[in-house]
Design a protein around this motif. Structure first.
Motif, short mmCIF file in Angstrom:
data_model
loop_
_atom_site.label_atom_id
_atom_site.label_comp_id
_atom_site.label_asym_id
_atom_site.label_seq_id
_atom_site.Cartn_x
_atom_site.Cartn_y
_atom_site.Cartn_z
N PHE A 120 0.88 -1.05 0.10
CA PHE A 120 -0.02 0.02 0.03
C PHE A 120 0.99 1.26 -0.08
O PHE A 120 0.61 2.17 -0.70
N LEU A 121 1.75 1.17 0.85
CA LEU A 121 2.59 2.39 0.96
C LEU A 121 3.55 2.79 -0.27
O LEU A 121 3.60 3.74 -0.93
N PHE A 122 3.99 1.73 -1.05
CA PHE A 122 4.64 1.83 -2.11
C PHE A 122 3.91 2.19 -3.13
O PHE A 122 4.06 3.10 -3.97
N PHE A 123 2.71 1.74 -3.43
CA PHE A 123 1.66 2.00 -4.60
C PHE A 123 1.26 3.36 -4.34
O PHE A 123 1.09 4.07 -5.29
N GLY A 124 1.05 3.89 -3.17
CA GLY A 124 0.51 5.29 -2.97
C GLY A 124 1.74 6.38 -3.37
O GLY A 124 1.45 7.30 -4.08
#
Length: 142
Positions: free
Chosen positions: A50-54
């Motif tokens: 999630f953090l990388f995608f954001g």
């Protein structure tokens, strides 16, 4: 005069994009989230994903904003991303979700839980940019 307004809009879009794309990584890369020893490895993998995608969506949006002089696509990308927050937050009581970890500290801004306040501001800014782009008939490159 339009270029001054366009610059202000691009700066607002950039600020909103950095907040949704970078701030969660800074806020969540700690023992209450991604490094929480009580979370399973699988849950941590989802958190990192999630953090990388954001971050990746934010970087893509910044590229379109500044290199391609595009407003619509980065606004839609941002709205899609923040919609995920609202879709998770609104039904949270139904699945046992919470805005604050049971050992965390709740912070409030103008009477709202800080995440709700921040995502409300980001959503509003992204909608303003999108409306501006359509009202000024900004040419879309895509």
């Amino acid at each position: 005069m339009a270029s001054k307004h366009s610059l202000i809009i691009k700066l607002l879009l950039t600020a909103a994009t950095l907040i949704y794309g970078v701030a969660p990584a800074i806020a969540d890369l700690n023992e209450t989230h991604l490094l929480n020893s009580h979370w399973s490895g699988h849950a941590r993998l989802h958190g990192a994903w999630f953090l990388f995608f954001g971050w990746a969506m934010a970087m893509l949006s910044l590229y379109f904003t500044w290199a391609c002089d595009e407003l619509v696509l980065p606004s839609v990308i941002g709205l899609s991303f923040v919609a995920g927050f609202w879709v998770a937050y609104l039904p949270a009581p139904l699945y046992g979700g919470a805005l604050v970890d049971e050992h965390g500290v709740e912070t409030r801004v103008l009477g709202l839980e800080s995440n709700v306040f921040i995502f409300s501001v980001i959503t509003t800014v992204l909608l303003i940019v999108l409306i501006y782009a359509f009202k000024t008939n900004t040419k879309r490159k895509f």
